[in-house]
Design a protein around this motif. Structure first.
Motif, PDB file in Angstrom:
ATOM      1  N   SER A  82       5.714  46.353  12.077  1.00 25.76           N
ATOM      2  CA  SER A  82       5.913  47.417  13.053  1.00 25.76           C
ATOM      3  C   SER A  82       6.716  46.975  14.265  1.00 25.76           C
ATOM      4  O   SER A  82       7.509  47.750  14.815  1.00 25.76           O
ATOM      5  CB  SER A  82       4.563  47.985  13.499  1.00 25.76           C
ATOM      6  OG  SER A  82       3.781  47.000  14.149  1.00 25.76           O
ATOM      7  N   ALA A  83       6.544  45.740  14.715  1.00 23.83           N
ATOM      8  CA  ALA A  83       7.309  45.265  15.872  1.00 23.83           C
ATOM      9  C   ALA A  83       8.800  45.259  15.549  1.00 23.83           C
ATOM     10  O   ALA A  83       9.631  45.696  16.352  1.00 23.83           O
ATOM     11  CB  ALA A  83       6.842  43.871  16.282  1.00 23.83           C
ATOM     12  N   TYR A  84       9.121  44.756  14.372  1.00 25.63           N
ATOM     13  CA  TYR A  84      10.534  44.709  13.964  1.00 25.63           C
ATOM     14  C   TYR A  84      11.100  46.114  13.820  1.00 25.63           C
ATOM     15  O   TYR A  84      12.165  46.431  14.365  1.00 25.63           O
ATOM     16  CB  TYR A  84      10.646  43.944  12.649  1.00 25.63           C
ATOM     17  CG  TYR A  84      12.070  43.722  12.174  1.00 25.63           C
ATOM     18  CD1 TYR A  84      12.944  42.943  12.915  1.00 25.63           C
ATOM     19  CD2 TYR A  84      12.512  44.288  10.981  1.00 25.63           C
ATOM     20  CE1 TYR A  84      14.253  42.727  12.483  1.00 25.63           C
ATOM     21  CE2 TYR A  84      13.810  44.075  10.545  1.00 25.63           C
ATOM     22  CZ  TYR A  84      14.672  43.301  11.299  1.00 25.63           C
ATOM     23  OH  TYR A  84      15.958  43.093  10.873  1.00 25.63           O
ATOM     24  N   SER A  85      10.380  46.980  13.126  1.00 26.71           N
ATOM     25  CA  SER A  85      10.869  48.343  12.900  1.00 26.71           C
ATOM     26  C   SER A  85      11.035  49.100  14.213  1.00 26.71           C
ATOM     27  O   SER A  85      12.053  49.743  14.452  1.00 26.71           O
ATOM     28  CB  SER A  85       9.910  49.109  11.981  1.00 26.71           C
ATOM     29  OG  SER A  85       9.887  48.540  10.694  1.00 26.71           O
ATOM     30  N   ALA A  86      10.025  49.032  15.075  1.00 30.29           N
ATOM     31  CA  ALA A  86      10.078  49.774  16.333  1.00 30.29           C
ATOM     32  C   ALA A  86      11.155  49.227  17.260  1.00 30.29           C
ATOM     33  O   ALA A  86      11.854  49.993  17.936  1.00 30.29           O
ATOM     34  CB  ALA A  86       8.709  49.724  17.021  1.00 30.29           C
ATOM     35  N   SER A  87      11.302  47.906  17.305  1.00 30.33           N
ATOM     36  CA  SER A  87      12.337  47.323  18.165  1.00 30.33           C
ATOM     37  C   SER A  87      13.728  47.670  17.653  1.00 30.33           C
ATOM     38  O   SER A  87      14.656  47.911  18.440  1.00 30.33           O
ATOM     39  CB  SER A  87      12.166  45.807  18.260  1.00 30.33           C
ATOM     40  OG  SER A  87      12.415  45.169  17.018  1.00 30.33           O
ATOM     41  N   LYS A  88      13.886  47.709  16.342  1.00 29.48           N
ATOM     42  CA  LYS A  88      15.186  48.060  15.774  1.00 29.48           C
ATOM     43  C   LYS A  88      15.491  49.543  15.958  1.00 29.48           C
ATOM     44  O   LYS A  88      16.649  49.944  16.107  1.00 29.48           O
ATOM     45  CB  LYS A  88      15.223  47.672  14.297  1.00 29.48           C
ATOM     46  CG  LYS A  88      15.398  46.176  14.055  1.00 29.48           C
ATOM     47  CD  LYS A  88      16.745  45.702  14.576  1.00 29.48           C
ATOM     48  CE  LYS A  88      17.066  44.279  14.187  1.00 29.48           C
ATOM     49  NZ  LYS A  88      18.422  43.857  14.605  1.00 29.48           N
ATOM     50  N   LEU A  89      14.452  50.385  15.936  1.00 27.88           N
ATOM     51  CA  LEU A  89      14.648  51.792  16.247  1.00 27.88           C
ATOM     52  C   LEU A  89      15.127  51.931  17.692  1.00 27.88           C
ATOM     53  O   LEU A  89      16.072  52.680  17.978  1.00 27.88           O
ATOM     54  CB  LEU A  89      13.342  52.564  16.043  1.00 27.88           C
ATOM     55  CG  LEU A  89      13.364  54.064  16.367  1.00 27.88           C
ATOM     56  CD1 LEU A  89      14.369  54.802  15.498  1.00 27.88           C
ATOM     57  CD2 LEU A  89      11.968  54.654  16.193  1.00 27.88           C
ATOM     58  N   GLY A  90      14.486  51.197  18.593  1.00 27.89           N
ATOM     59  CA  GLY A  90      14.922  51.202  19.982  1.00 27.89           C
ATOM     60  C   GLY A  90      16.334  50.668  20.143  1.00 27.89           C
ATOM     61  O   GLY A  90      17.134  51.192  20.921  1.00 27.89           O
ATOM     62  N   GLN A  91      16.652  49.626  19.399  1.00 32.97           N
ATOM     63  CA  GLN A  91      18.002  49.066  19.441  1.00 32.97           C
ATOM     64  C   GLN A  91      19.027  50.091  18.980  1.00 32.97           C
ATOM     65  O   GLN A  91      20.098  50.227  19.576  1.00 32.97           O
ATOM     66  CB  GLN A  91      18.067  47.822  18.556  1.00 32.97           C
ATOM     67  CG  GLN A  91      19.436  47.167  18.477  1.00 32.97           C
ATOM     68  CD  GLN A  91      19.451  45.997  17.494  1.00 32.97           C
ATOM     69  OE1 GLN A  91      18.536  45.182  17.483  1.00 32.97           O
ATOM     70  NE2 GLN A  91      20.467  45.927  16.680  1.00 32.97           N
ATOM     71  N   GLY A  92      18.692  50.829  17.915  1.00 37.05           N
ATOM     72  CA  GLY A  92      19.610  51.847  17.416  1.00 37.05           C
ATOM     73  C   GLY A  92      19.849  52.949  18.428  1.00 37.05           C
ATOM     74  O   GLY A  92      20.972  53.440  18.591  1.00 37.05           O
ATOM     75  N   GLN A  93      18.789  53.356  19.135  1.00 45.76           N
ATOM     76  CA  GLN A  93      18.938  54.388  20.158  1.00 45.76           C
ATOM     77  C   GLN A  93      19.730  53.851  21.344  1.00 45.76           C
ATOM     78  O   GLN A  93      20.524  54.578  21.959  1.00 45.76           O
ATOM     79  CB  GLN A  93      17.557  54.881  20.597  1.00 45.76           C
ATOM     80  CG  GLN A  93      17.581  56.138  21.438  1.00 45.76           C
ATOM     81  CD  GLN A  93      17.955  57.377  20.642  1.00 45.76           C
ATOM     82  OE1 GLN A  93      18.441  57.294  19.522  1.00 45.76           O
ATOM     83  NE2 GLN A  93      17.732  58.548  21.235  1.00 45.76           N
ATOM     84  N   LEU A  94      19.530  52.576  21.665  1.00 47.91           N
ATOM     85  CA  LEU A  94      20.331  51.944  22.714  1.00 47.91           C
ATOM     86  C   LEU A  94      21.814  51.996  22.357  1.00 47.91           C
ATOM     87  O   LEU A  94      22.657  52.335  23.199  1.00 47.91           O
ATOM     88  CB  LEU A  94      19.884  50.492  22.905  1.00 47.91           C
ATOM     89  CG  LEU A  94      20.785  49.606  23.780  1.00 47.91           C
ATOM     90  CD1 LEU A  94      20.809  50.103  25.213  1.00 47.91           C
ATOM     91  CD2 LEU A  94      20.317  48.144  23.728  1.00 47.91           C
ATOM     92  N   ILE A  95      22.136  51.675  21.113  1.00 45.38           N
ATOM     93  CA  ILE A  95      23.533  51.688  20.665  1.00 45.38           C
ATOM     94  C   ILE A  95      24.126  53.085  20.787  1.00 45.38           C
ATOM     95  O   ILE A  95      25.277  53.257  21.215  1.00 45.38           O
ATOM     96  CB  ILE A  95      23.620  51.181  19.207  1.00 45.38           C
ATOM     97  CG1 ILE A  95      23.335  49.678  19.160  1.00 45.38           C
ATOM     98  CG2 ILE A  95      24.977  51.481  18.594  1.00 45.38           C
ATOM     99  CD1 ILE A  95      24.278  48.842  19.997  1.00 45.38           C
ATOM    100  N   ALA A  96      23.344  54.116  20.449  1.00 49.24           N
ATOM    101  CA  ALA A  96      23.823  55.487  20.583  1.00 49.24           C
ATOM    102  C   ALA A  96      24.151  55.811  22.041  1.00 49.24           C
ATOM    103  O   ALA A  96      25.151  56.478  22.341  1.00 49.24           O
ATOM    104  CB  ALA A  96      22.783  56.456  20.031  1.00 49.24           C
TER     105      ALA A  96
END
Length: 298
Positions: free
Chosen positions: A186-200
């Motif tokens: 979950s830490a990896y998935s949630a952080s990567k979701l946040g990273q993706g939104q940051l990129i947007a």
């Protein structure tokens, strides 16, 4: 339960790939990186090293790789120098160390004699897999620190040393786990979701830069081994070629998008009109909006 070795993810394109093909080949003239200065974080091993090698094969002027282990960087430098004629630079730098990043970026531009054209933000972190309720919180939130803060710091350093003669490109390696739910990561998935939104957000806030998220595939890497997931593997040539294509003129429309290396790029180009008109391939809430013009009651 984690997917099996035979598991196949659903796809956006009819054709999916597990290795490089002509349209994304580093030797395809349409993907030429001639004269370009490339910088790759986490470039000493695995996916990062193979992406670096692809840019060398595509004729890049300079390829700089960043990493935390000097011995690994030294071996990678020899490997890359044998792959072509690009100038190869190495820097020991942690992506959450702002000063070290700034030094690496400024030194790359200085030694290359030109600003940086393309950055591949490949470095990331996966905490020890396990249930969120019992995870070590220090290790758990280290994932967010590296994957989100590290990506932002990398982008900020790039802004200080990017090319201004044409569109600079920032490629952020992400994962299909950002928009799927798998137990124990979950830490990896949630952080990567946040990273993706940051990129947007970075794409919208910096329209002069092509900023794109890329899922590289399922690869034989240290991180994949640590995850303990046994999903069918892709060849390293797939993300390597896809990263080179993303920096080419053919991918000029991809900023702000989240793309999988598996997806056929010829099909993606054919679907460009629909993707742009409908705002596809961005992160959001499934099923929303269902009502475009709701009745407002005060």
């Amino acid at each position: 339960m984690a997917p099996s070795a035979e598991y196949e993810f659903p796809s956006f394109t009819n054709t999916v790939h597990r290795s490089a093909y002509d349209a994304i080949s580093p030797t395809n003239p349409s993907n030429s990186a001639s004269g370009k200065v490339i910088l790759i974080t986490g470039g000493g091993i695995g996916v990062g090293l193979n992406i670096a090698k692809a840019y060398v094969q595509a004729g890049a002027k300079t390829v700089a790789i960043l990493g935390r282990r000097e011995n690994v960087l030294a071996d990678a430098k020899k490997d890359l120098e044998s792959a072509g004629s690009s100038q190869i630079l190495t820097f020991k730098a942690d992506i959450v160390d702002e000063a070290a990043l700034e030094k690496a970026f400024s030194s790359t531009a200085q030694q290359a004699g030109a600003p940086i054209d393309v950055v591949v933000a490949n470095a990331g972190y996966l905490s020890e897999p396990g249930p969120a309720a019992t995870a070590d919180l220090g290790d758990y939130f280290k994932t967010f620190e590296i994957n989100i803060k590290g990506t932002l710091l990398t982008f900020r350093a790039f802004l200080n040393h990017r090319t201004t003669t044409h569109t600079p490109v920032f490629i952020s390696l992400n994962t299909g786990a950002a928009h799927n739910v798998f137990p124990n990561i979950s830490a990896y998935s949630a952080s990567k979701l946040g990273q993706g939104q940051l990129i947007a957000h970075l794409a919208v806030e910096n329209p002069d830069v092509r900023v794109v998220s890329m899922h590289p595939g399922v690869l034989a890497s240290e991180m994949n081994t640590k995850s303990g997931m046994t999903i069918s593997r892709d060849d390293m040539s797939l993300p390597s070629g896809f990263a080179v294509w993303l920096a080419s003129g053919r991918a000029s429309w991809t900023s702000g998008k989240f793309l999988w290396a598996h997806w056929d790029v010829d099909e993606l180009e054919e679907l460009r009109g629909e993707i742009e008109a409908k705002g596809l391939l961005g992160l959001g809430l499934l099923g929303w909006p269902r009502v475009e013009k709701p009745k407002v009651v005060v």
